[in-house]
Design an enzyme around this catalytic site. Structure first.
Site, short mmCIF file in Angstrom:
data_model
loop_
_atom_site.label_atom_id
_atom_site.label_comp_id
_atom_site.label_asym_id
_atom_site.label_seq_id
_atom_site.Cartn_x
_atom_site.Cartn_y
_atom_site.Cartn_z
N TYR A 127 0.84 -1.20 0.00
CA TYR A 127 0.00 0.00 0.00
C TYR A 127 0.87 1.25 0.00
O TYR A 127 0.61 2.20 -0.76
CB TYR A 127 -0.90 -0.03 1.23
N ALA A 129 3.96 1.55 -1.06
CA ALA A 129 4.65 1.66 -2.35
C ALA A 129 3.71 2.18 -3.43
O ALA A 129 4.08 3.03 -4.25
CB ALA A 129 5.21 0.29 -2.76
#
Length: 215
Positions: A127, A129
């Protein structure tokens, strides 16, 4: 005069619903497709949906999911849907929207980001990233489409009471709250007011706005 038209992806979520209501109160014609109508993981679904759109003033890329878990235990089935929903979905919807906006020579794209992109907690690798990538997309799109009079911005709404956060433990909520200098979370209503304000601007692009008191 034709209506001011907005599309909010992930349109059945709590943030989308509240923002749609605020935009309608501001005079927008708002479309809030859920996954059945607009599957952001499917290029075919996106192409079919946007082919029917004749005018588009505002796109809010809001569709998102989480598959949190320790990095060492994450499988490809955990990682890929999160990256694809946020990054691929935002990219493909923005491409489809800008085809319309370029013809109009105006438009505004607002990408929904997250504070996790800046300071992620443990266990939220995919999430974080994906949301960090959305900030990169925002700044890149803003440079590419500025000459076409298309604004592109990113909003980090903050910790909201939504279906996405309802299963978090009280310990997790308390830890998050301690990081807020004002001692309170952002509300859906305040976030939606900011989306309306940003949509009304004409000279802001390539910016990232954090809507809470974390530092």
């Amino acid at each position: 005069m034709s209506a001011t038209v907005a599309i909010i992806t992930g349109g059945q979520g709590d943030l989308a619903t509240t923002t749609a209501s605020a935009l309608r109160n501001a005079g927008y014609e708002v479309h809030t497709p859920g996954r059945d109508a607009l599957d952001v993981l499917s290029a075919t679904s996106i192409d079919q949906y946007f082919k029917s759109v004749k005018k588009l003033d505002l796109l809010i890329n809001n569709a998102g999911i989480t598959r949190d878990g320790l990095f060492s235990r994450q499988t490809n089935d955990d990682w890929t849907p999160v990256i694809d929903t946020h990054l691929k979905g935002t990219h493909l919807c923005s491409q489809a929207a800008t085809r319309i906006m370029i013809r109009q020579r105006f438009g505004h794209i607002i990408n929904v980001g997250s504070f996790s992109a800046l300071t992620p907690p443990a266990g939220q690798t995919s999430y974080a990233a994906a949301k960090a990538g959305i900030i990169g997309l925002t700044k890149s799109y803003a440079k590419e489409f500025g000459k076409r009079n298309i604004q592109v911005n990113c909003v980090l709404p903050g910790f909201l009471d939504t279906r996405m956060t309802k299963d978090l433990s009280q310990t997790t909520r308390d830890a998050a709250l301690r990081k807020h200098q004002l001692g309170r979370f952002t509300t859906l209503e305040e976030a939606s007011r900011f989306f309306c304000f940003l949509a009304s601007t004409q000279h802001i692009s390539g910016q990232v706005f954090q809507l809470d008191s974390r530092t």
